[in-house]
Enzyme design. Sequence first.
Site, PDB file in Angstrom:
ATOM      1  N   ASN A   1       0.647  -1.297  -0.092  1.00 34.89           N
ATOM      2  CA  ASN A   1       0.114  -0.051   0.002  1.00 34.89           C
ATOM      3  C   ASN A   1       0.820   1.065  -0.159  1.00 34.89           C
ATOM      4  O   ASN A   1       0.350   2.386   0.403  1.00 34.89           O
ATOM      5  CB  ASN A   1      -1.145  -0.109   1.173  1.00 34.89           C
ATOM      6  CG  ASN A   1      -0.198  -0.081   2.495  1.00 34.89           C
ATOM      7  OD1 ASN A   1       1.194   0.102   2.706  1.00 34.89           O
ATOM      8  ND2 ASN A   1      -0.775  -0.148   3.540  1.00 34.89           N
ATOM      9  N   ASP A   2       2.134   1.162  -0.234  1.00 41.47           N
ATOM     10  CA  ASP A   2       3.163   2.153  -0.377  1.00 41.47           C
ATOM     11  C   ASP A   2       3.762   2.750   0.827  1.00 41.47           C
ATOM     12  O   ASP A   2       4.505   3.683   1.046  1.00 41.47           O
ATOM     13  CB  ASP A   2       2.472   3.303  -1.253  1.00 41.47           C
ATOM     14  CG  ASP A   2       3.657   4.300  -1.990  1.00 41.47           C
ATOM     15  OD1 ASP A   2       4.402   3.672  -2.370  1.00 41.47           O
ATOM     16  OD2 ASP A   2       3.307   5.462  -2.057  1.00 41.47           O
TER      17      ASP A   2
ATOM     18  N   HIS B   1      20.333  26.501   2.806  1.00 44.17           N
ATOM     19  CA  HIS B   1      20.115  27.563   1.686  1.00 44.17           C
ATOM     20  C   HIS B   1      20.148  28.916   2.465  1.00 44.17           C
ATOM     21  O   HIS B   1      20.626  29.811   1.853  1.00 44.17           O
ATOM     22  CB  HIS B   1      18.565  27.286   1.136  1.00 44.17           C
ATOM     23  CG  HIS B   1      18.406  28.555   0.040  1.00 44.17           C
ATOM     24  ND1 HIS B   1      19.118  28.864  -1.147  1.00 44.17           N
ATOM     25  CD2 HIS B   1      17.332  29.557   0.122  1.00 44.17           C
ATOM     26  CE1 HIS B   1      18.436  29.789  -1.465  1.00 44.17           C
ATOM     27  NE2 HIS B   1      17.553  30.274  -0.902  1.00 44.17           N
TER      28      HIS B   1
ATOM     29  N   ASP C   1      23.190  34.988  -7.747  1.00 41.02           N
ATOM     30  CA  ASP C   1      21.977  35.771  -7.181  1.00 41.02           C
ATOM     31  C   ASP C   1      22.370  36.672  -5.940  1.00 41.02           C
ATOM     32  O   ASP C   1      23.232  36.224  -5.309  1.00 41.02           O
ATOM     33  CB  ASP C   1      20.733  35.119  -7.104  1.00 41.02           C
ATOM     34  CG  ASP C   1      20.692  34.040  -6.102  1.00 41.02           C
ATOM     35  OD1 ASP C   1      21.156  34.330  -5.154  1.00 41.02           O
ATOM     36  OD2 ASP C   1      20.208  32.876  -6.520  1.00 41.02           O
TER      37      ASP C   1
ATOM     38  N   LYS D   1      19.737  38.172 -10.574  1.00 44.47           N
ATOM     39  CA  LYS D   1      18.768  37.263 -11.130  1.00 44.47           C
ATOM     40  C   LYS D   1      17.356  37.539 -10.828  1.00 44.47           C
ATOM     41  O   LYS D   1      17.051  37.807  -9.954  1.00 44.47           O
ATOM     42  CB  LYS D   1      19.295  35.923 -10.665  1.00 44.47           C
ATOM     43  CG  LYS D   1      18.334  34.679 -10.726  1.00 44.47           C
ATOM     44  CD  LYS D   1      18.810  33.498 -10.114  1.00 44.47           C
ATOM     45  CE  LYS D   1      18.040  33.089  -9.169  1.00 44.47           C
ATOM     46  NZ  LYS D   1      18.519  31.351  -8.689  1.00 44.47           N
TER      47      LYS D   1
ATOM     48  N   ARG E   1      13.748  35.012 -10.991  1.00 40.06           N
ATOM     49  CA  ARG E   1      13.350  33.888 -11.177  1.00 40.06           C
ATOM     50  C   ARG E   1      11.835  33.979 -12.180  1.00 40.06           C
ATOM     51  O   ARG E   1      11.173  34.694 -11.494  1.00 40.06           O
ATOM     52  CB  ARG E   1      13.180  32.980  -9.864  1.00 40.06           C
ATOM     53  CG  ARG E   1      12.771  31.634 -10.223  1.00 40.06           C
ATOM     54  CD  ARG E   1      12.940  30.638  -9.163  1.00 40.06           C
ATOM     55  NE  ARG E   1      14.337  30.136  -8.882  1.00 40.06           N
ATOM     56  CZ  ARG E   1      15.047  29.376  -9.461  1.00 40.06           C
ATOM     57  NH1 ARG E   1      14.326  28.722 -10.396  1.00 40.06           N
ATOM     58  NH2 ARG E   1      16.123  29.028  -9.227  1.00 40.06           N
TER      59      ARG E   1
ATOM     60  N   ASP F   1      27.451  28.651  -5.574  1.00 40.91           N
ATOM     61  CA  ASP F   1      26.068  28.701  -5.127  1.00 40.91           C
ATOM     62  C   ASP F   1      25.976  27.467  -4.226  1.00 40.91           C
ATOM     63  O   ASP F   1      26.868  26.616  -3.972  1.00 40.91           O
ATOM     64  CB  ASP F   1      25.159  28.615  -6.457  1.00 40.91           C
ATOM     65  CG  ASP F   1      23.818  29.002  -6.132  1.00 40.91           C
ATOM     66  OD1 ASP F   1      23.364  29.179  -5.139  1.00 40.91           O
ATOM     67  OD2 ASP F   1      22.889  29.056  -7.086  1.00 40.91           O
TER      68      ASP F   1
HETATM   69  C1  R5P Z   1      18.512  29.901  -5.582  1.00 34.35           C
HETATM   70  O1  R5P Z   1      18.296  30.728  -4.644  1.00 34.35           O
HETATM   71  C2  R5P Z   1      19.378  28.695  -5.161  1.00 34.35           C
HETATM   72  O2  R5P Z   1      20.640  29.629  -4.405  1.00 34.35           O
HETATM   73  C3  R5P Z   1      19.945  28.302  -6.177  1.00 34.35           C
HETATM   74  O3  R5P Z   1      20.607  29.130  -7.066  1.00 34.35           O
HETATM   75  C4  R5P Z   1      18.717  27.450  -6.895  1.00 34.35           C
HETATM   76  O4  R5P Z   1      18.293  26.545  -5.912  1.00 34.35           O
HETATM   77  C5  R5P Z   1      19.364  26.630  -8.073  1.00 34.35           C
HETATM   78  O5  R5P Z   1      18.157  26.169  -8.747  1.00 34.35           O
HETATM   79  P1  R5P Z   1      18.171  25.973 -10.277  1.00 34.35           P
HETATM   80  O6  R5P Z   1      19.523  25.125 -10.747  1.00 34.35           O
HETATM   81  O7  R5P Z   1      17.021  25.012 -10.438  1.00 34.35           O
HETATM   82  O8  R5P Z   1      18.350  27.253 -10.918  1.00 34.35           O
END
Ligand code: R5P
Length: 313
Positions: free
Chosen positions: A38-39, A131, A172, A195, A197, A221
């Site tokens: 059932n997962d 993050h 970013d 940047k 998004r 990053d």
């Molecule tokens: C965003 O603020 C993070 O620092 C990364 O730049 C982001 O998670 C990267 O995601 P992706 O490779 O999908 O652009």
Amino acid sequence: MERPLMVFSGQSNLPLAQEIADNLGVPLGKSTTERFANDCLFVRYEQSLREGDIFIIQSLTPPVQDHLVELLMMIDAAKSSSAARVTAVIPYYAYARSDKKDAPRISIAARLVADLIQAAGADRVLTMTLHSAQVHGFFKVPVDHLSAEPVIANYFATQVDRLENAVVVAPDAGDIKRASSLARRLALPIAFIDKQRLSDTEVTSRGLVGDVRGKTALIVDDEVSTAGTLIQAAESLTQNGAQAVYAAFTHGVYVGPAIDRIEKGPIVEVAATNTCTYNARPSPKIKQLSVGPLFAEAIWRIHRGESVSSLFT
Ligand code: R5P
């Protein structure tokens, strides 16, 4: 009586867990995870945990929900098996980008995940390159937050030719602190990209601050996921006269179009640590850096009650 140190692993990153256990000189503990018809998942330890100092290693990589529930069940099972202390070792913490209420009617999922881990019974958490630092504050139990910066700095430092006329680039605004810290360590200038998004997988660049003309750009990053951010940054740097672009990340999640984008994009090499297992197809442009020894050292110090922050000073 000293509590025995025991290391167990969920299914998400067994190679890293084995590397950590090897570096500690302990066997990787035996446990079983199965899936019912059932997962639902089933977790069981195959050895006694009584009065042990238990470290459970689980990266929250895709399939994220399965790996999260497996971690919660392993913590819960360890607590009810009379472990003296349980530390959740989470090399990659998913949902970390959902760390604020920046739109109406949304969940601050990074805090919810922290609540779940604590409700399951974790006494402490060991993680790497969240993050954003505020995720650390979502926990009431102690959190040791490792940085991959020394590993990334050593990697760039071995490529001396790349460092001669180089600039560290934050792709970013959220990465400026990270980039500036690495730049200080490597004695290099920094630049950053403004940047925007557009969607989960698409980003655009609105401008570049700093001088990259004729230089080698080192993008840094926290994670590469779909590689949208990386490729947009690499294109912007090339258009602005950078002569070569390299990148280094703590977390190589590599989902969806990531590998195609990296292979076709104007980037010489991408390095990421092994906090996430590399399941994508192999690419000559991708390199993996090991954080196993760093996690092992941190676990040893936590077990002995020694300072973890002094690992970085
Ligand atoms: C965003 O603020 C993070 O620092 C990364 O730049 C982001 O998670 C990267 O995601 P992706 O490779 O999908 O652009």
